[in-house]
Design an enzyme around this catalytic site. Structure first.
Site, PDB file in Angstrom:
ATOM      1  N   HIS A 145      -5.623   3.566  -1.462  1.00  0.00           N
ATOM      2  CA  HIS A 145      -6.936   3.917  -0.907  1.00  0.00           C
ATOM      3  C   HIS A 145      -7.285   5.341  -1.344  1.00  0.00           C
ATOM      4  CE1 HIS A 145      -9.523   4.184   3.049  1.00  0.00           C
ATOM      5  NE2 HIS A 145     -10.212   4.496   1.970  1.00  0.00           N
ATOM      6  N   GLU A 197     -11.151  -9.278   3.324  1.00  0.00           N
ATOM      7  CA  GLU A 197      -9.869  -8.919   3.932  1.00  0.00           C
ATOM      8  C   GLU A 197     -10.126  -8.769   5.426  1.00  0.00           C
ATOM      9  OE1 GLU A 197      -7.285  -6.155   1.978  1.00  0.00           O
ATOM     10  OE2 GLU A 197      -6.429  -5.494   3.898  1.00  0.00           O
ATOM     11  N   ARG A 210      -6.948  12.671   1.178  1.00  0.00           N
ATOM     12  CA  ARG A 210      -5.834  13.120   2.015  1.00  0.00           C
ATOM     13  C   ARG A 210      -4.502  12.524   1.561  1.00  0.00           C
ATOM     14  NH1 ARG A 210      -7.269   9.926   7.571  1.00  0.00           N
ATOM     15  NH2 ARG A 210      -9.247  10.978   7.218  1.00  0.00           N
ATOM     16  N   GLU A 237      -8.718   0.559  -2.717  1.00  0.00           N
ATOM     17  CA  GLU A 237      -9.575   0.577  -1.528  1.00  0.00           C
ATOM     18  C   GLU A 237     -10.462   1.806  -1.607  1.00  0.00           C
ATOM     19  OE1 GLU A 237      -6.226  -1.346   1.469  1.00  0.00           O
ATOM     20  OE2 GLU A 237      -6.880   0.723   1.744  1.00  0.00           O
ATOM     21  N   THR A 254      -8.301   3.537   8.802  1.00  0.00           N
ATOM     22  CA  THR A 254      -9.522   2.731   8.815  1.00  0.00           C
ATOM     23  C   THR A 254      -9.598   1.979  10.144  1.00  0.00           C
ATOM     24  OG1 THR A 254      -9.096   2.481   6.463  1.00  0.00           O
ATOM     25  CG2 THR A 254     -10.879   1.169   7.376  1.00  0.00           C
ATOM     26  N   HIS A 297       0.957   6.248   1.878  1.00  0.00           N
ATOM     27  CA  HIS A 297       1.671   7.227   2.696  1.00  0.00           C
ATOM     28  C   HIS A 297       2.859   7.872   1.996  1.00  0.00           C
ATOM     29  CE1 HIS A 297      -1.244   6.795   5.703  1.00  0.00           C
ATOM     30  NE2 HIS A 297      -1.059   5.484   5.754  1.00  0.00           N
ATOM     31  N   ASN A 338       0.858  -1.192   0.000  1.00  0.00           N
ATOM     32  CA  ASN A 338       0.000   0.000   0.000  1.00  0.00           C
ATOM     33  C   ASN A 338       0.895   1.244   0.000  1.00  0.00           C
ATOM     34  OD1 ASN A 338      -1.418   2.257   1.069  1.00  0.00           O
ATOM     35  ND2 ASN A 338      -3.054   0.920   1.753  1.00  0.00           N
ATOM     36  N   ARG A 367      -9.393   8.003  -0.643  1.00  0.00           N
ATOM     37  CA  ARG A 367     -10.333   8.405   0.410  1.00  0.00           C
ATOM     38  C   ARG A 367     -11.208   9.540  -0.087  1.00  0.00           C
ATOM     39  NH1 ARG A 367      -8.686   6.389   5.797  1.00  0.00           N
ATOM     40  NH2 ARG A 367     -10.427   7.589   6.544  1.00  0.00           N
ATOM     41  N   HIS A 414      -3.605  -4.553   8.016  1.00  0.00           N
ATOM     42  CA  HIS A 414      -3.707  -3.391   8.906  1.00  0.00           C
ATOM     43  C   HIS A 414      -2.756  -3.557  10.095  1.00  0.00           C
ATOM     44  CE1 HIS A 414      -5.785   0.428   9.499  1.00  0.00           C
ATOM     45  NE2 HIS A 414      -5.300   0.294  10.710  1.00  0.00           N
TER      46      HIS A 414
HETATM   47  N1  PXP Z   1      -5.983  -3.095   4.279  1.00  0.00           N
HETATM   48  C1  PXP Z   1      -6.919  -2.130   4.318  1.00  0.00           C
HETATM   49  C2  PXP Z   1      -8.291  -2.463   3.839  1.00  0.00           C
HETATM   50  C3  PXP Z   1      -6.616  -0.832   4.769  1.00  0.00           C
HETATM   51  O1  PXP Z   1      -7.580   0.122   4.797  1.00  0.00           O
HETATM   52  C4  PXP Z   1      -5.302  -0.540   5.168  1.00  0.00           C
HETATM   53  C5  PXP Z   1      -4.962   0.838   5.611  1.00  0.00           C
HETATM   54  O2  PXP Z   1      -5.160   1.718   4.562  1.00  0.00           O
HETATM   55  C6  PXP Z   1      -4.348  -1.565   5.086  1.00  0.00           C
HETATM   56  C7  PXP Z   1      -4.718  -2.839   4.664  1.00  0.00           C
HETATM   57  C8  PXP Z   1      -2.919  -1.344   5.426  1.00  0.00           C
HETATM   58  O3  PXP Z   1      -2.766  -1.006   6.758  1.00  0.00           O
HETATM   59  P1  PXP Z   1      -1.377  -0.432   7.245  1.00  0.00           P
HETATM   60  O4  PXP Z   1      -1.136   0.847   6.509  1.00  0.00           O
HETATM   61  O5  PXP Z   1      -1.549  -0.266   8.705  1.00  0.00           O
HETATM   62  O6  PXP Z   1      -0.325  -1.471   6.877  1.00  0.00           O
END
Ligand code: PXP
Length: 250
Positions: free
Chosen positions: A54, A162, A60, A81, A112, A21, A18, A56, A201
């Site tokens: 994601h 998930e 952001r 996402e 989330t 960030h 992901n 959003r 997550h």
């Molecule tokens: N899976 C989903 C559905 C999420 O919303 C997120 C956070 O955006 C993640 C995985 C990844 O989480 P993390 O950034 O804490 O690794």
């Protein structure tokens, strides 16, 4: 498509990186760097099986243009996402990413914070899941590792769930074992009902292996930790280490 090839490799646990960030840091100054597309390409070279982003509602981090640019630049499948809204549905249908993961979203949250209430939103989610599925998009529901939510995902016809690993990631001592068991049981129940379980997550080098060892789980989506660690070690090295820890746990 690489994700399908990987799915046929017995025991292979896919890593979705992901890159949200990277966009968070870019947006802090409103410019063009660091570029999340460049991050996705580095993750791809370092052994990621997919890229997750994601979009959003408040934009952001990932913004609309990033989605098209990602699809154009990467050869890996994109997992988008998004909240289950008409606006997001329109964007997904326009871009047709490989997968869409429906997540709950509240503007005031930092991330989330809980799973989707699939059980309580059947009539809202059902047509959305059908329209995404008809467009050839693989739909995943981000849910708590709770049997009621899995049953709801089955009745909604989503092929993937998930499992939210946030409670596990924050737990200690006895609570940690309890949360791990909930995830393992939920993964087994999902697989028994024909769903493909994913998880994500809050996963880090320290806590990933017990989750990676759950045999039914086919994919982990990891973001914040990888991007944070990349500040010190570089993104390529960080993704390669996560990949190695996941492989070692299978
Ligand atoms: N899976 C989903 C559905 C999420 O919303 C997120 C956070 O955006 C993640 C995985 C990844 O989480 P993390 O950034 O804490 O690794």
């Amino acid at each position: 498509m690489p994700v399908d090839g990987a799915a046929h490799r017995p025991g292979h646990l896919r890593l979705g990186v992901n890159i949200d960030h990277v966009a968070t840091i870019r947006n802090a100054r409103g410019g063009t760097y660091p570029d999340p597309i460049r991050a996705a390409l580095i993750a791809q070279d370092a052994g990621a099986d997919g890229i997750t982003a994601h979009l959003r509602e408040d934009r952001r981090h990932i913004i609309d243009e990033d989605i098209g640019h990602l699809i154009g630049a990467i050869s890996l499948p994109l997992n988008m996402e998004m909240a289950a809204t008409e606006e997001m549905l329109g964007i997904a249908l326009r871009h047709r990413p490989h997968a869409v993961c429906l997540v709950p979203e509240r503007r005031e949250e930092r991330t989330t914070e809980g799973g989707l209430n699939a059980a309580g939103q059947h009539n809202h989610l059902k047509p959305m899941i059908s329209r995404l599925g008809e467009a050839g998009i693989r739909v995943s529901l981000f849910i708590e590792p709770d049997p009621m939510q899995i049953e709801a995902a089955v009745s909604l016809g989503a092929p993937v769930v998930e499992l939210h690993t946030g409670a596990y990631a924050h737990a200690e001592g006895e609570a940690l074992a309890y949360e791990l068991r909930r995830i393992a049981d939920a993964a087994a129940l999902a697989a028994k009902n024909g769903l493909e379980p994913h998880a994500g997550h809050g996963l880090t080098f320290e806590n990933v292996q017990p989750i990676a060892a759950i045999p039914q789980i086919a994919e982990l989506n990891i973001g914040h930790f990888l991007i944070a660690e990349a500040i010190f070690d570089g993104l390529g090295a960080t993704v390669r280490r996560m990949r190695a820890l996941m492989d070692e746990a299978r």
